[in-house]
Motif scaffolding. Sequence first.
Motif, PDB file in Angstrom:
ATOM      1  N   ASN A  97      -0.536  -0.270 -26.825  1.00  0.00           N
ATOM      2  CA  ASN A  97      -0.231   0.560 -25.428  1.00  0.00           C
ATOM      3  C   ASN A  97       1.126   1.281 -25.693  1.00  0.00           C
ATOM      4  OD1 ASN A  97      -1.742  -0.802 -23.606  1.00  0.00           O
ATOM      5  ND2 ASN A  97      -0.582  -2.758 -23.932  1.00  0.00           N
ATOM      6  N   THR A 104       1.427   6.820 -12.992  1.00  0.00           N
ATOM      7  CA  THR A 104       0.423   6.160 -12.378  1.00  0.00           C
ATOM      8  C   THR A 104       0.537   4.580 -12.552  1.00  0.00           C
ATOM      9  OG1 THR A 104      -1.176   7.880 -12.182  1.00  0.00           O
ATOM     10  CG2 THR A 104      -2.039   5.568 -11.878  1.00  0.00           C
ATOM     11  N   ALA A 106      -1.692   0.749 -12.152  1.00  0.00           N
ATOM     12  CA  ALA A 106      -2.742   0.071 -11.545  1.00  0.00           C
ATOM     13  C   ALA A 106      -2.334  -1.555 -11.504  1.00  0.00           C
ATOM     14  CB  ALA A 106      -3.887   0.382 -12.708  1.00  0.00           C
ATOM     15  N   SER A 175      -4.563   1.321  -7.446  1.00  0.00           N
ATOM     16  CA  SER A 175      -3.593   2.649  -7.932  1.00  0.00           C
ATOM     17  C   SER A 175      -2.179   3.203  -7.466  1.00  0.00           C
ATOM     18  CB  SER A 175      -4.642   3.932  -8.681  1.00  0.00           C
ATOM     19  OG  SER A 175      -3.782   4.593  -9.405  1.00  0.00           O
ATOM     20  N   ALA A 197      -0.198   2.771 -21.336  1.00  0.00           N
ATOM     21  CA  ALA A 197      -1.613   3.026 -21.348  1.00  0.00           C
ATOM     22  C   ALA A 197      -2.049   2.660 -22.901  1.00  0.00           C
ATOM     23  CB  ALA A 197      -2.003   4.285 -20.860  1.00  0.00           C
ATOM     24  N   SER A 215      -6.767   5.141 -19.875  1.00  0.00           N
ATOM     25  CA  SER A 215      -6.824   5.584 -18.328  1.00  0.00           C
ATOM     26  C   SER A 215      -7.650   6.779 -18.187  1.00  0.00           C
ATOM     27  CB  SER A 215      -5.330   5.810 -18.044  1.00  0.00           C
ATOM     28  OG  SER A 215      -4.650   6.848 -19.034  1.00  0.00           O
ATOM     29  N   GLN A 217      -6.486   9.659 -19.954  1.00  0.00           N
ATOM     30  CA  GLN A 217      -5.769  10.717 -19.944  1.00  0.00           C
ATOM     31  C   GLN A 217      -5.520  11.272 -21.563  1.00  0.00           C
ATOM     32  OE1 GLN A 217      -1.662   9.831 -18.939  1.00  0.00           O
ATOM     33  NE2 GLN A 217      -1.018  11.860 -19.238  1.00  0.00           N
TER      34      GLN A 217
END
Length: 228
Positions: A97, A104, A106, A175, A197, A215, A217
């Motif tokens: 991560n 964002t 989640a 989200s 992420a 994610s 991205q």
Amino acid sequence: MAITDTTSISGANAASAAASTASVSNSDSEQRFLKLLVTQLNNQDPLNPMENAELTSQLAQMSTVSGIEKLNSTLSGLVSQTGSNQVLQAASLIGYNVLSPGNTIATKDPEEGKDPAIQAFAVQLPGTAADVEIKIVDASGKTVRTIEAGGMTEGVNAVTWDGKDDAGNVVPAGSYKFTVAASNSGTAVEATALTFAQVAAVKQGTSGVTLELASGQSIALSDVRMFL
């Protein structure tokens, strides 16, 4: 069976062919120069021979051109090697991560009888801020939680959210986004929102090495502030 990237192979072959062609071309240029110089010496006027300074100047020019070409070749090799090293370094982040620019969050439904998982994110500041307010909003834009974080120092500051609204109720899974307002005595301080992420893949393109996040991205390797 691994799938080979034919585009990369094609590009590598093209680069190799170009380098080979350049090498042959440089060698031909040197041979032509030497032939012309020898011919010039053989056919010079005995009463007005080429001066040593002129001969030395021509040889120095050829040596300089050759040296520059070799330097360019060496630098190209170093740039290529650096790119390969970056890909290898970035590949070691797969599965980890990483903390990078983003806002964002989640959330998931907690197990029965348990509190929701703590959501960790961060705020990066270019300098100290006396007052920092963080608002978490749902998909409709409604603020569900306001966090008065107080003062924060320059750099990356960790923040957590317990997954509950201002009334202490667990928010529905989904989200959410958060906004940051930082200031000093009424003067706004620019803040960068950071989220975690997981890295799913690494890709090298014309703009350099990028990390593909779970994610969806894509971020540059330089965007990574922390990994765990």
